[in-house]
Design a protein around this motif. Structure first.
Motif, mmCIF file in Angstrom:
data_model
loop_
_atom_site.group_PDB
_atom_site.id
_atom_site.type_symbol
_atom_site.label_atom_id
_atom_site.label_comp_id
_atom_site.label_asym_id
_atom_site.label_seq_id
_atom_site.Cartn_x
_atom_site.Cartn_y
_atom_site.Cartn_z
ATOM 1 N N PRO A 129 46.981 41.854 37.056
ATOM 2 C CA PRO A 129 45.874 41.085 37.623
ATOM 3 C C PRO A 129 46.251 40.220 38.813
ATOM 4 O O PRO A 129 45.370 39.743 39.530
ATOM 5 C CB PRO A 129 45.439 40.208 36.450
ATOM 6 C CG PRO A 129 46.694 40.013 35.661
ATOM 7 C CD PRO A 129 47.442 41.315 35.765
ATOM 8 N N LEU B 53 51.166 36.088 30.412
ATOM 9 C CA LEU B 53 49.820 36.590 30.667
ATOM 10 C C LEU B 53 49.810 38.052 30.255
ATOM 11 O O LEU B 53 50.563 38.871 30.802
ATOM 12 C CB LEU B 53 49.477 36.450 32.149
ATOM 13 C CG LEU B 53 48.001 36.511 32.515
ATOM 14 C CD1 LEU B 53 47.294 35.238 32.072
ATOM 15 C CD2 LEU B 53 47.832 36.696 34.022
ATOM 16 N N ILE C 26 39.629 34.675 31.437
ATOM 17 C CA ILE C 26 40.934 34.531 30.799
ATOM 18 C C ILE C 26 40.732 34.045 29.370
ATOM 19 O O ILE C 26 40.096 33.014 29.141
ATOM 20 C CB ILE C 26 41.815 33.527 31.569
ATOM 21 C CG1 ILE C 26 41.933 33.940 33.030
ATOM 22 C CG2 ILE C 26 43.194 33.419 30.926
ATOM 23 C CD1 ILE C 26 42.581 32.876 33.908
ATOM 24 N N ARG D 141 39.802 40.178 30.542
ATOM 25 C CA ARG D 141 40.672 40.926 31.467
ATOM 26 C C ARG D 141 42.137 40.596 31.216
ATOM 27 O O ARG D 141 43.006 41.473 31.299
ATOM 28 C CB ARG D 141 40.290 40.560 32.910
ATOM 29 C CG ARG D 141 41.189 41.178 33.986
ATOM 30 C CD ARG D 141 41.067 42.682 34.050
ATOM 31 N NE ARG D 141 41.727 43.213 35.238
ATOM 32 C CZ ARG D 141 43.030 43.466 35.341
ATOM 33 N NH1 ARG D 141 43.805 43.246 34.294
ATOM 34 N NH2 ARG D 141 43.529 43.958 36.453
ATOM 35 N N VAL D 142 42.398 39.328 30.879
ATOM 36 C CA VAL D 142 43.757 38.870 30.575
ATOM 37 C C VAL D 142 43.661 37.793 29.501
ATOM 38 O O VAL D 142 42.615 37.171 29.308
ATOM 39 C CB VAL D 142 44.479 38.294 31.818
ATOM 40 C CG1 VAL D 142 44.725 39.372 32.849
ATOM 41 C CG2 VAL D 142 43.682 37.140 32.422
ATOM 42 N N TYR E 149 47.906 41.749 29.707
ATOM 43 C CA TYR E 149 46.834 42.545 30.294
ATOM 44 C C TYR E 149 47.005 43.992 29.860
ATOM 45 O O TYR E 149 48.026 44.368 29.263
ATOM 46 C CB TYR E 149 46.848 42.431 31.821
ATOM 47 C CG TYR E 149 48.101 42.995 32.469
ATOM 48 C CD1 TYR E 149 48.137 44.292 32.966
ATOM 49 C CD2 TYR E 149 49.262 42.222 32.576
ATOM 50 C CE1 TYR E 149 49.285 44.821 33.547
ATOM 51 C CE2 TYR E 149 50.409 42.737 33.160
ATOM 52 C CZ TYR E 149 50.416 44.035 33.647
ATOM 53 O OH TYR E 149 51.560 44.554 34.215
ATOM 54 N N LEU F 290 41.119 41.524 24.096
ATOM 55 C CA LEU F 290 41.745 42.131 25.268
ATOM 56 C C LEU F 290 41.666 43.651 25.174
ATOM 57 O O LEU F 290 41.338 44.335 26.157
ATOM 58 C CB LEU F 290 43.203 41.680 25.359
ATOM 59 C CG LEU F 290 44.041 42.306 26.475
ATOM 60 C CD1 LEU F 290 43.550 41.843 27.845
ATOM 61 C CD2 LEU F 290 45.521 41.961 26.297
#
Length: 273
Positions: free
Chosen positions: A133, A124, A145, A187-188, A126, A181
């Protein structure tokens, strides 16, 4: 958290190394036999696993080519967007199948799966300035996502999406999602670790952009990728011959050597805090 290493520089001798590491002669064609036949596969350009931009068509491409060389075949890869690669690989008589493919119950109906031709690790990603997150998938429920259309991200993640527990938006490809991103459209994002590292070390992203990104690498299990041979009698026969030839080679060692040599060529490029 561990250091993450970048990938993507040439690994020009992989196919030759693969043949050299074979443990015994193939029961079908002995090593060194002349290659006179061609087998074609559809693929999405997905470096560093399978890509026209990589020597020997990437790690999985090089591995598949090395195995088929033992069977007396040369391999040709033809590249398309992921959904078209799947469609052509499953249905077109031009192709024996497609790669590189994660195995799912739904795809069992479409494919005769090969032995693994590489291992992947989802992460993941970010932005550091926004902070981590969450430590579990359940903590991501309110976030947007980014994922790639047509990709499977593991049974747990896909199941949570199907039940409405996670909110995802599908992008065209991984590179597009990384750019989204960076501009905070997402956000992720979910992305394979080697793929992210390869993208960030390319010309499409600056050092400043690379340094903004961090990853969580504990939410997804490692998953192998495979060749999907067409689900026909011919496909089943090709799968059987391919798997038999692969047993005569130290596949795990080939994969370790591949990443090790690429790691050594670039050194540490991305650190997970």
């Amino acid at each position: 958290m561990r250091f993450l290493r970048a990938v993507g520089l040439p690994f020009c001798l992989f196919v030759q190394s693969a043949v050299a590491h074979g443990q015994a002669s193939s029961p079908i064609v002995a090593p060194g036999a002349s290659v006179s036949r061609i087998v074609r596969f559809a693929a999405e350009d997905w470096p560093p696993f399978i890509s026209a931009s990589q020597p020997a068509d990437g790690m999985s491409g090089a591995m598949v080519s090395a195995i088929f060389e033992r069977l007396g075949y040369a391999v040709k890869y033809e590249y398309f967007p992921w959904k078209r690669a799947m469609q052509f690989g499953v249905a077109s008589p031009r192709y024996a199948g497609f790669l590189a493919v994660w195995r799912t119950p739904e795809r069992e109906k479409l494919c005769h799966f090969s032995v693994p031709v590489g291992n992947t690790q989802g992460v993941l990603a970010y932005l550091k300035e926004d902070g981590a997150p969450g430590a579990t998938l359940a903590e991501l429920g309110k976030l947007r996502i980014g994922t790639v259309a047509g990709y499977s991200n593991g049974e747990q993640f896909d199941g949570m999406v199907a039940r409405g527990e996670l909110k995802t938006e599908e992008g065209l490809n991984d590179a597009t999602n990384v750019k989204k991103l960076l501009i905070k459209r997402y956000r992720v994002i979910v992305i394979e670790r080697h793929v992210l590292q390869h993208l960030l070390m390319g010309r499409g992203f600056s050092k400043a952009e690379r340094e903004r990104i961090a990853v969580i690498d504990t939410l997804f299990r490692e998953r192998p990728v495979h060749v999907c041979f067409q689900r026909t009698a011919d496909g089943a026969a090709q799968q059987m011959r391919f798997n038999e030839a692969a047993r005569d080679m130290d596949i795990a060692r080939l994969e370790r050597d591949y990443w090790k040599r690429l790691d050594q060529s670039l050194g540490t490029a991305l650190v997970s805090p």
